[in-house]
Design a protein around this motif. Structure first.
Motif, PDB file in Angstrom:
ATOM      1  N   UNK A 230       0.837  -1.203   0.000  1.00 60.47           N
ATOM      2  CA  UNK A 230       0.000   0.000   0.000  1.00 60.47           C
ATOM      3  C   UNK A 230       0.875   1.258   0.000  1.00 60.47           C
ATOM      4  N   UNK A 231       1.918   1.259   0.806  1.00 60.65           N
ATOM      5  CA  UNK A 231       2.821   2.406   0.855  1.00 60.65           C
ATOM      6  C   UNK A 231       3.594   2.563  -0.456  1.00 60.65           C
ATOM      7  N   UNK A 232       4.013   1.452  -1.055  1.00 60.68           N
ATOM      8  CA  UNK A 232       4.711   1.510  -2.339  1.00 60.68           C
ATOM      9  C   UNK A 232       3.809   2.094  -3.415  1.00 60.68           C
ATOM     10  N   UNK A 233       2.566   1.630  -3.449  1.00 56.69           N
ATOM     11  CA  UNK A 233       1.633   2.119  -4.465  1.00 56.69           C
ATOM     12  C   UNK A 233       1.366   3.612  -4.283  1.00 56.69           C
ATOM     13  N   UNK A 234       1.327   4.067  -3.047  1.00 60.45           N
ATOM     14  CA  UNK A 234       1.177   5.494  -2.800  1.00 60.45           C
ATOM     15  C   UNK A 234       2.408   6.270  -3.234  1.00 60.45           C
ATOM     16  N   UNK A 235       3.588   5.663  -3.059  1.00 57.41           N
ATOM     17  CA  UNK A 235       4.831   6.342  -3.429  1.00 57.41           C
ATOM     18  C   UNK A 235       4.963   6.505  -4.935  1.00 57.41           C
ATOM     19  N   UNK A 236       4.433   5.550  -5.702  1.00 58.40           N
ATOM     20  CA  UNK A 236       4.496   5.671  -7.162  1.00 58.40           C
ATOM     21  C   UNK A 236       3.233   6.338  -7.714  1.00 58.40           C
TER      22      UNK A 236
ATOM     23  N   UNK B 150       0.011   5.664  -7.351  1.00 58.12           N
ATOM     24  CA  UNK B 150      -1.033   4.778  -7.862  1.00 58.12           C
ATOM     25  C   UNK B 150      -1.785   4.098  -6.716  1.00 58.12           C
ATOM     26  N   UNK B 151      -2.475   4.868  -5.866  1.00 54.89           N
ATOM     27  CA  UNK B 151      -3.171   4.237  -4.742  1.00 54.89           C
ATOM     28  C   UNK B 151      -4.528   3.625  -5.096  1.00 54.89           C
ATOM     29  N   UNK B 152      -5.015   3.882  -6.306  1.00 56.40           N
ATOM     30  CA  UNK B 152      -6.362   3.432  -6.661  1.00 56.40           C
ATOM     31  C   UNK B 152      -6.543   1.912  -6.598  1.00 56.40           C
ATOM     32  N   UNK B 153      -5.601   1.095  -7.113  1.00 56.94           N
ATOM     33  CA  UNK B 153      -5.841  -0.354  -7.038  1.00 56.94           C
ATOM     34  C   UNK B 153      -6.008  -0.868  -5.612  1.00 56.94           C
ATOM     35  N   UNK B 154      -5.205  -0.367  -4.683  1.00 56.55           N
ATOM     36  CA  UNK B 154      -5.320  -0.818  -3.300  1.00 56.55           C
ATOM     37  C   UNK B 154      -6.647  -0.353  -2.707  1.00 56.55           C
ATOM     38  N   UNK B 155      -7.100   0.830  -3.085  1.00 57.32           N
ATOM     39  CA  UNK B 155      -8.401   1.309  -2.616  1.00 57.32           C
ATOM     40  C   UNK B 155      -9.505   0.363  -3.068  1.00 57.32           C
ATOM     41  N   UNK B 156      -9.508  -0.016  -4.344  1.00 62.95           N
ATOM     42  CA  UNK B 156     -10.552  -0.891  -4.865  1.00 62.95           C
ATOM     43  C   UNK B 156     -10.440  -2.296  -4.291  1.00 62.95           C
ATOM     44  N   UNK B 157      -9.219  -2.760  -4.063  1.00 61.40           N
ATOM     45  CA  UNK B 157      -9.035  -4.074  -3.429  1.00 61.40           C
ATOM     46  C   UNK B 157      -9.627  -4.054  -2.022  1.00 61.40           C
ATOM     47  N   UNK B 158      -9.362  -2.990  -1.281  1.00 58.34           N
ATOM     48  CA  UNK B 158      -9.877  -2.880   0.079  1.00 58.34           C
ATOM     49  C   UNK B 158     -11.395  -2.763   0.081  1.00 58.34           C
TER      50      UNK B 158
ATOM     51  N   UNK C 264      -3.624  -9.902  -4.452  1.00 63.31           N
ATOM     52  CA  UNK C 264      -4.103  -8.931  -5.440  1.00 63.31           C
ATOM     53  C   UNK C 264      -3.219  -7.687  -5.443  1.00 63.31           C
ATOM     54  N   UNK C 265      -2.844  -7.214  -4.268  1.00 64.30           N
ATOM     55  CA  UNK C 265      -1.952  -6.059  -4.189  1.00 64.30           C
ATOM     56  C   UNK C 265      -0.586  -6.345  -4.766  1.00 64.30           C
ATOM     57  N   UNK C 266      -0.084  -7.551  -4.522  1.00 63.80           N
ATOM     58  CA  UNK C 266       1.209  -7.940  -5.084  1.00 63.80           C
ATOM     59  C   UNK C 266       1.148  -7.987  -6.607  1.00 63.80           C
ATOM     60  N   UNK C 267       0.042  -8.480  -7.149  1.00 64.01           N
ATOM     61  CA  UNK C 267      -0.100  -8.538  -8.602  1.00 64.01           C
ATOM     62  C   UNK C 267      -0.100  -7.128  -9.191  1.00 64.01           C
ATOM     63  N   UNK C 268      -0.867  -6.224  -8.581  1.00 65.12           N
ATOM     64  CA  UNK C 268      -0.887  -4.846  -9.072  1.00 65.12           C
ATOM     65  C   UNK C 268       0.465  -4.169  -8.905  1.00 65.12           C
ATOM     66  N   UNK C 269       1.122  -4.407  -7.775  1.00 66.49           N
ATOM     67  CA  UNK C 269       2.418  -3.757  -7.526  1.00 66.49           C
ATOM     68  C   UNK C 269       3.469  -4.228  -8.516  1.00 66.49           C
TER      69      UNK C 269
ATOM     70  N   UNK D 154       2.888  -5.304 -11.547  1.00 67.21           N
ATOM     71  CA  UNK D 154       2.577  -4.736 -12.861  1.00 67.21           C
ATOM     72  C   UNK D 154       2.956  -3.260 -12.900  1.00 67.21           C
ATOM     73  N   UNK D 155       2.853  -2.553 -11.771  1.00 66.79           N
ATOM     74  CA  UNK D 155       3.288  -1.153 -11.702  1.00 66.79           C
ATOM     75  C   UNK D 155       4.795  -1.064 -11.863  1.00 66.79           C
ATOM     76  N   UNK D 156       5.532  -1.946 -11.190  1.00 63.18           N
ATOM     77  CA  UNK D 156       6.997  -1.929 -11.289  1.00 63.18           C
ATOM     78  C   UNK D 156       7.422  -2.176 -12.726  1.00 63.18           C
ATOM     79  N   UNK D 157       6.784  -3.104 -13.410  1.00 61.31           N
ATOM     80  CA  UNK D 157       7.143  -3.383 -14.797  1.00 61.31           C
ATOM     81  C   UNK D 157       6.855  -2.193 -15.695  1.00 61.31           C
TER      82      UNK D 157
END
Length: 101
Positions: free
Chosen positions: A12-18, A20-28, A71-76, A78-81
């Motif tokens: 969640x913190x990584x996604x916020x740093x890049x 892109x917090x939306x995927x974690x929001x929808x997952x939650x 799910x968060x790991x999958x999104x993270x 894909x963001x890194x790639x």
């Protein structure tokens, strides 16, 4: 369960740093009703599931937490790639494989 919760928090913190917090929001947001449904089914033993009472609530929360982590790991990942294949501006300089340095 604590391990997956801590790793999910790191994702969640990584996604916020890049930015892109939306995927974690929808997952939650998807996990909340799923957790409520699983708790109901496992605590009271509905639809042929065993009545597990307090253990059922803990099991439902653990399963949902693990699903959120995956799910968060999958999104993270894909963001890194996608981040590694684009240009980034760092300290006023553009960097990346397709940028003119």
């Amino acid at each position: 369960m604590a391990g997956t919760a801590l790793w999910l928090d790191a994702i969640r913190n990584f996604m916020g740093a890049v930015n892109r917090p939306e995927p974690i929001l929808w997952i939650t947001l998807a996990a909340i009703p799923l957790n409520a449904l699983l708790v109901y089914l496992l605590v009271y033993g509905k639809f042929g599931l065993p009545r597990l009472e307090l253990f059922g609530a803990a099991l439902a929360s653990t399963l949902v937490n693990c699903a959120m982590f995956l799910a968060g790991l999958w999104f993270a990942t894909s963001i890194v790639l996608s981040v590694t294949t684009t240009c980034l501006q760092v300290s006023g300089n553009w960097i990346g494989p397709s940028c003119d340095s």
